[in-house]
Design a protein around this motif. Structure first.
Motif, short mmCIF file in Angstrom:
data_model
loop_
_atom_site.label_atom_id
_atom_site.label_comp_id
_atom_site.label_asym_id
_atom_site.label_seq_id
_atom_site.Cartn_x
_atom_site.Cartn_y
_atom_site.Cartn_z
N MET A 12 38.50 48.81 42.33
CA MET A 12 38.81 47.56 43.02
C MET A 12 40.32 47.36 43.17
SD MET A 12 36.01 46.36 43.93
CE MET A 12 34.42 47.15 43.67
N VAL B 283 39.20 39.81 43.35
CA VAL B 283 38.63 40.31 44.60
C VAL B 283 38.26 39.15 45.52
CG1 VAL B 283 36.65 41.53 45.59
CG2 VAL B 283 37.82 42.47 43.60
N ALA C 52 32.12 43.31 43.13
CA ALA C 52 33.10 43.74 42.14
C ALA C 52 32.61 43.46 40.72
CB ALA C 52 34.44 43.05 42.38
#
Length: 437
Positions: free
Chosen positions: A260, A379, A245
Motif C-alpha cells: 500500500m 489509504v 487495504a
C-alpha cells in the motif's frame, strides 16, 4: 518475652507497644498537579475523540477550532506532569527520519512562496500546513507512554454516536423541506460525514484490539450505511479502498503495508505519466467521462508546454487561485496528484512520496489490528485526496492530525492486551526417592 512478640505484632499489645497495621491496598494520595494533568489530558483527548466528530456535523469549522484546543490541553498536561520528557519527545520526533522528511516538505512549500504569483493566499495556506504539522508533533509528544482504556473508549463512542447522529440528520434532511438554511446545514453534514468516516478507522482498530468483535461489527455496519449515502462524491469508493487495504494488511502485515505504501508513493511520484497513459482510454470512452478526459488533456498540455516547472512547480495555491482568476481552465483536475506537481514540482512530489511511504510503514509496524486500521486510514485519506476531495483545506488537515493522534494514543494503550498464561496444575511434584541412590 518470646510469647509477647506474636501478640504485639498481631496488634494485641498495649497501646504504647502496638505496631501500626500495614495496609498494602491503601492508595496513596495523588499530587494535585498530577490530578490536574490527568483531568486536562482527559478533556483534551475527549475533545479530539468525542467532540470533534459530533461537532463537525453541525459546524463547518469544528476541526479548525477543536483540534488546536485538544492539542493545547494535552501539551499543558504533559508540561505539568513531565516537562523534560515532553521536550525530549518533541526533539526526538522532529529529528527522526520521517520527521525531517515531513519538515522538508513544509519547508519547500514555504520556499515556493517566493515564486508563487498569489503570495497572500499562499502564505495563509503555508501557515495552515505548518500549524497542522506542528500540532501533530506536539500532540504525539504530549501523549503518555501508557494511555488509559477509559480515555481510548471515547474514540469508539465518538465515532459510533456521530455516525448514528449523521444517519438521523440525513433522514431528517430527506423528509424535510428544502430552503437556504437547510442547504447550509446539508453542507455541514456532508463535511461532517467525511470526518466521521475517516475517524471510524481508529475506533474500529481499538475495538478489534480489545476483541470486541460484535461492537466493531455494529460500528462497521453503521459506517458502511453512512458511506453509501456519499457514493456520488467518492467517499464510498475511498472507504472501499480502505477496506481492501485493511484486508491486505490483516492477511500479511509486512507485505500489505509495503504494498500500500509503494502504491501511494508510486502514484505520487509518477503522476505526470498518468495523463499520457489514461488519455487513450478516455478518448475511446463514452461521453460521461468527457470532463475527466478534458482535465487529463489539459494536464498533458501543461506538462508538454512547461517542462521547467516540473522541477520547481508554480508555487503554493496556484491551482485554486488560477482557476478563480482564469489563469487555468476550470476543467483542470482537482486531484492532489495534479496539485502537488503543479504547485511544488518534482521536489515537493518526491518529498511527499517519501512522507507517505514512511507513514504507511510506521502504521504497518503498530501492534495487532492497529496496523490494518492505520494503513486503511492512510489509504482512505489518500483516495479521497486523489479523487479531488479537500486536499489542502485547513479543516481536512486538522482532521487528519486528529486521526494520527488517535492512532498514536491507541498504540500506547496496548500494554495490557497480553496476559501471562496460567499453569495447568499447581500440584507439587512428588519427590524422587531414588534420586540419591
Amino acid at each position: 518475652m518470646t510469647r509477647a512478640v506474636p501478640g504485639i505484632l498481631a496488634g494485641r499489645g498495649s497501646p504504647s507497644t502496638r505496631l501500626p497495621m500495614i495496609r498494602p491496598n491503601a492508595q496513596t494520595p495523588l499530587d494535585p498537579a498530577t490530578d490536574a494533568a490527568l483531568l486536562l489530558r482527559r478533556i483534551g483527548f475527549a475533545t479530539l475523540a468525542l467532540a470533534l466528530p459530533l461537532a463537525s456535523l453541525v459546524s463547518r469549522r469544528a476541526a479548525v477550532v477543536l483540534v488546536p484546543i485538544g492539542v493545547i490541553l494535552l501539551s499543558i498536561a504533559a508540561l505539568i506532569e513531565a516537562p523534560r520528557w515532553f521536550a525530549g519527545n518533541i526533539r526526538a520526533s522532529i529529528f527522526s527520519r520521517a520527521g525531517l522528511t515531513l519538515w522538508a516538505l513544509v519547508g519547500w512549500a514555504v520556499l515556493s512562496l517566493i515564486w508563487s504569483p498569489y503570495t497572500g493566499s499562499a502564505t495563509e495556506k503555508a501557515a495552515n500546513l505548518f500549524l497542522a504539522v506542528a500540532l501533530g508533533f506536539a500532540g504525539a509528544a504530549a501523549l503518555p507512554e501508557r494511555m488509559r482504556a477509559s480515555n481510548l473508549n471515547l474514540a469508539a463512542l465518538g465515532a459510533g454516536t456521530a455516525a448514528i447522529f449523521a444517519l438521523g440528520l440525513l433522514l431528517t434532511e430527506a423528509l424535510g423541506p428544502v430552503d437556504s438554511r437547510a442547504a447550509d446545514a446539508a453542507g455541514s453534514v456532508e463535511r461532517g460525514i467525511s470526518v466521521v468516516l475517516i475517524m471510524s478507522w481508529p475506533a474500529l482498530a481499538w475495538l478489534l484490539s480489545r476483541e470486541r468483535g460484535l461492537t466493531a461489527l455494529g460500528l462497521a455496519l453503521v459506517v458502511g450505511l453512512l458511506a453509501l449515502s456519499r457514493i456520488e462524491d467518492g467517499e464510498a469508493m475511498a472507504m472501499l479502498c480502505g477496506a481492501i487495504a485493511f484486508g491486505a494488511v490483516s492477511a500479511n502485515r509486512i507485505v500489505g503495508a509495503r504494498l500500500m505504501g509503494g502504491i501511494m508513493a508510486g502514484l505520487m511520484l509518477l503522476a505526470p505519466l498518468l495523463p499520457f497513459l489514461l488519455l487513450p482510454f478516455f478518448r475511446l470512452s463514452p461521453a460521461v467521462f468527457s470532463t475527466v478526459g478534458a482535465g487529463l488533456d489539459i494536464w498533458a498540455d501543461i506538462i508538454s508546454s512547461r517542462p521547467v516547472q516540473l522541477i520547481t512547480g508554480h508555487g503554493l495555491d496556484t491551482v485554486l487561485r488560477g482557476r478563480t482568476t482564469g489563469a487555468l481552465p476550470l476543467e483542470v483536475p482537482t486531484t492532489i496528484l495534479f496539485e502537488t506537481w503543479y504547485e511544488l514540482g518534482l521536489v515537493g512530489a518526491a518529498t511527499a512520496a517519501l512522507c507517505l511511504y514512511f507513514a504507511v510503514s510506521a502504521a504497518g509496524r503498530m501492534p495487532g489490528a492497529l496496523a490494518a486500521g492505520g494503513v486503511a486510514a492512510y489509504v482512505t485519506a489518500f483516495a479521497l485526496a486523489a479523487l479531488g476531495f479537500a486536499s489542502f483545506q485547513t479543516w481536512w488537515l486538522m482532521t487528519l492530525t486528529a486521526v494520527a493522534l488517535l492512532f498514536t494514543a491507541i498504540a500506547r494503550g496496548q500494554y495490557r492486551t497480553e496476559r501471562p498464561v496460567a499453569p495447568l496444575s499447581r500440584r507439587p511434584k512428588a519427590p524422587n526417592l531414588h534420586a540419591g541412590q
